[in-house]
Motif scaffolding. Structure first.
Motif, PDB file in Angstrom:
ATOM      1  N   LYS A 195       0.834  -1.188   0.000  1.00 28.35           N
ATOM      2  CA  LYS A 195       0.000   0.000   0.000  1.00 28.35           C
ATOM      3  C   LYS A 195       0.881   1.255   0.000  1.00 28.35           C
ATOM      4  CE  LYS A 195      -3.568  -2.194   2.799  1.00 28.35           C
ATOM      5  NZ  LYS A 195      -4.296  -2.108   4.060  1.00 28.35           N
ATOM      6  N   LYS A 196       0.288   2.367  -0.374  1.00 24.46           N
ATOM      7  CA  LYS A 196       0.961   3.659  -0.277  1.00 24.46           C
ATOM      8  C   LYS A 196       1.154   3.998   1.194  1.00 24.46           C
ATOM      9  CE  LYS A 196       0.631   4.722  -4.712  1.00 24.46           C
ATOM     10  NZ  LYS A 196       1.724   4.777  -5.581  1.00 24.46           N
ATOM     11  N   SER A 197       2.083   4.865   1.506  1.00 24.52           N
ATOM     12  CA  SER A 197       2.431   5.123   2.903  1.00 24.52           C
ATOM     13  C   SER A 197       1.335   5.861   3.681  1.00 24.52           C
ATOM     14  CB  SER A 197       3.741   5.893   2.997  1.00 24.52           C
ATOM     15  OG  SER A 197       3.619   7.146   2.373  1.00 24.52           O
ATOM     16  N   ALA A 198       0.600   6.768   3.079  1.00 25.71           N
ATOM     17  CA  ALA A 198      -0.433   7.518   3.805  1.00 25.71           C
ATOM     18  C   ALA A 198      -1.546   6.599   4.316  1.00 25.71           C
ATOM     19  CB  ALA A 198      -1.005   8.629   2.944  1.00 25.71           C
ATOM     20  N   PRO A 199      -2.117   5.727   3.479  1.00 28.56           N
ATOM     21  CA  PRO A 199      -3.143   4.822   4.008  1.00 28.56           C
ATOM     22  C   PRO A 199      -2.607   3.859   5.068  1.00 28.56           C
ATOM     23  CG  PRO A 199      -3.273   4.890   1.612  1.00 28.56           C
ATOM     24  CD  PRO A 199      -2.028   5.617   2.022  1.00 28.56           C
ATOM     25  N   VAL A 200      -1.362   3.443   4.899  1.00 27.70           N
ATOM     26  CA  VAL A 200      -0.762   2.547   5.886  1.00 27.70           C
ATOM     27  C   VAL A 200      -0.604   3.283   7.219  1.00 27.70           C
ATOM     28  CG1 VAL A 200       1.323   1.259   6.493  1.00 27.70           C
ATOM     29  CG2 VAL A 200       0.399   1.108   4.184  1.00 27.70           C
ATOM     30  N   ALA A 201      -0.150   4.521   7.174  1.00 28.85           N
ATOM     31  CA  ALA A 201       0.015   5.320   8.391  1.00 28.85           C
ATOM     32  C   ALA A 201      -1.333   5.534   9.077  1.00 28.85           C
ATOM     33  CB  ALA A 201       0.672   6.654   8.064  1.00 28.85           C
ATOM     34  N   LYS A 202      -2.365   5.810   8.299  1.00 24.77           N
ATOM     35  CA  LYS A 202      -3.704   6.012   8.859  1.00 24.77           C
ATOM     36  C   LYS A 202      -4.187   4.729   9.532  1.00 24.77           C
ATOM     37  CE  LYS A 202      -8.412   7.226   7.615  1.00 24.77           C
ATOM     38  NZ  LYS A 202      -9.329   7.591   6.533  1.00 24.77           N
ATOM     39  N   GLU A 203      -3.978   3.596   8.875  1.00 24.16           N
ATOM     40  CA  GLU A 203      -4.390   2.310   9.439  1.00 24.16           C
ATOM     41  C   GLU A 203      -3.648   2.022  10.743  1.00 24.16           C
ATOM     42  OE1 GLU A 203      -3.830  -2.286   8.154  1.00 24.16           O
ATOM     43  OE2 GLU A 203      -4.513  -0.916   6.592  1.00 24.16           O
ATOM     44  N   ARG A 204      -2.366   2.306  10.767  1.00 21.62           N
ATOM     45  CA  ARG A 204      -1.578   2.088  11.989  1.00 21.62           C
ATOM     46  C   ARG A 204      -2.056   2.984  13.119  1.00 21.62           C
ATOM     47  NH1 ARG A 204       4.487   1.635   9.420  1.00 21.62           N
ATOM     48  NH2 ARG A 204       4.231  -0.455   8.569  1.00 21.62           N
ATOM     49  N   LEU A 205      -2.371   4.229  12.805  1.00 20.73           N
ATOM     50  CA  LEU A 205      -2.875   5.143  13.820  1.00 20.73           C
ATOM     51  C   LEU A 205      -4.201   4.647  14.379  1.00 20.73           C
ATOM     52  CD1 LEU A 205      -2.579   7.748  15.388  1.00 20.73           C
ATOM     53  CD2 LEU A 205      -3.659   8.951  13.484  1.00 20.73           C
ATOM     54  N   GLN A 206      -5.069   4.137  13.520  1.00 20.20           N
ATOM     55  CA  GLN A 206      -6.337   3.587  13.978  1.00 20.20           C
ATOM     56  C   GLN A 206      -6.113   2.404  14.904  1.00 20.20           C
ATOM     57  OE1 GLN A 206      -8.198   2.841  10.184  1.00 20.20           O
ATOM     58  NE2 GLN A 206      -9.325   4.764  10.230  1.00 20.20           N
ATOM     59  N   ILE A 207      -5.130   1.576  14.577  1.00 22.71           N
ATOM     60  CA  ILE A 207      -4.819   0.427  15.420  1.00 22.71           C
ATOM     61  C   ILE A 207      -4.303   0.890  16.778  1.00 22.71           C
ATOM     62  CG2 ILE A 207      -3.229  -1.524  15.705  1.00 22.71           C
ATOM     63  CD1 ILE A 207      -3.433  -1.906  12.631  1.00 22.71           C
ATOM     64  N   ILE A 208      -3.446   1.905  16.778  1.00 29.10           N
ATOM     65  CA  ILE A 208      -2.893   2.416  18.029  1.00 29.10           C
ATOM     66  C   ILE A 208      -3.997   2.997  18.904  1.00 29.10           C
ATOM     67  CG2 ILE A 208      -1.437   4.246  19.022  1.00 29.10           C
ATOM     68  CD1 ILE A 208       0.461   3.755  16.617  1.00 29.10           C
ATOM     69  N   VAL A 209      -4.892   3.772  18.308  1.00 25.25           N
ATOM     70  CA  VAL A 209      -5.996   4.369  19.070  1.00 25.25           C
ATOM     71  C   VAL A 209      -6.895   3.277  19.638  1.00 25.25           C
ATOM     72  CG1 VAL A 209      -8.080   5.774  18.892  1.00 25.25           C
ATOM     73  CG2 VAL A 209      -5.952   6.567  17.859  1.00 25.25           C
ATOM     74  N   ALA A 210      -7.230   2.285  18.812  1.00 30.66           N
ATOM     75  CA  ALA A 210      -8.059   1.177  19.282  1.00 30.66           C
ATOM     76  C   ALA A 210      -7.354   0.406  20.395  1.00 30.66           C
ATOM     77  CB  ALA A 210      -8.403   0.251  18.122  1.00 30.66           C
ATOM     78  N   HIS A 211      -6.046   0.222  20.234  1.00 35.35           N
ATOM     79  CA  HIS A 211      -5.264  -0.497  21.238  1.00 35.35           C
ATOM     80  C   HIS A 211      -5.281   0.259  22.571  1.00 35.35           C
ATOM     81  CE1 HIS A 211      -2.137  -3.020  22.904  1.00 35.35           C
ATOM     82  NE2 HIS A 211      -1.392  -1.957  23.144  1.00 35.35           N
ATOM     83  N   GLN A 212      -5.109   1.568  22.526  1.00 35.40           N
ATOM     84  CA  GLN A 212      -5.111   2.360  23.754  1.00 35.40           C
ATOM     85  C   GLN A 212      -6.479   2.341  24.418  1.00 35.40           C
ATOM     86  OE1 GLN A 212      -3.569   6.144  22.491  1.00 35.40           O
ATOM     87  NE2 GLN A 212      -1.446   5.498  22.775  1.00 35.40           N
ATOM     88  N   ARG A 213      -7.543   2.351  23.633  1.00 38.82           N
ATOM     89  CA  ARG A 213      -8.890   2.267  24.205  1.00 38.82           C
ATOM     90  C   ARG A 213      -9.104   0.921  24.882  1.00 38.82           C
ATOM     91  NH1 ARG A 213     -12.208   4.763  19.122  1.00 38.82           N
ATOM     92  NH2 ARG A 213     -11.685   6.929  19.504  1.00 38.82           N
TER      93      ARG A 213
END
Length: 83
Positions: free
Chosen positions: A12-30
């Motif tokens: 994947k392109k880096s921007a969508p990958v970064a967005k997906e990782r951020l979503q995972i981090i936020v979900a993980h912290q919740r």
């Protein structure tokens, strides 16, 4: 998804990958707020086991636990380095 299919998939392109990782981090912290006490130790031990086979960073493993009715689901996401 089988491991071979995972490795062959198109990158994947880096921007969508970064967005997906951020979503995972936020979900993980919740999810950490209500997680059992053994989760941090479990994460450390999983990183140690994976490092026996692949060189990964500490933040390459994301673990979350979801509970529905009488069933708990442990989700493990590992970001593997490019080969």
């Amino acid at each position: 998804m089988k491991l071979l299919e995972f490795l062959k998939r198109e990158r994947k392109k880096s921007a969508p990958v970064a967005k997906e990782r951020l979503q995972i981090i936020v979900a993980h912290q919740r999810n950490q707020r209500g997680q059992p006490d053994y989760m941090p130790k479990l994460e450390r031990e999983l990183v140690e086991v994976i490092r026996r086979y692949v060189d990964i960073d500490d933040d390459a493993v994301q673990i979350s636990m979801d509970s529905e009715d009488s069933c708990s689901v442990l989700e493990l996401n590992v970001t593997l380095p490019k080969t």
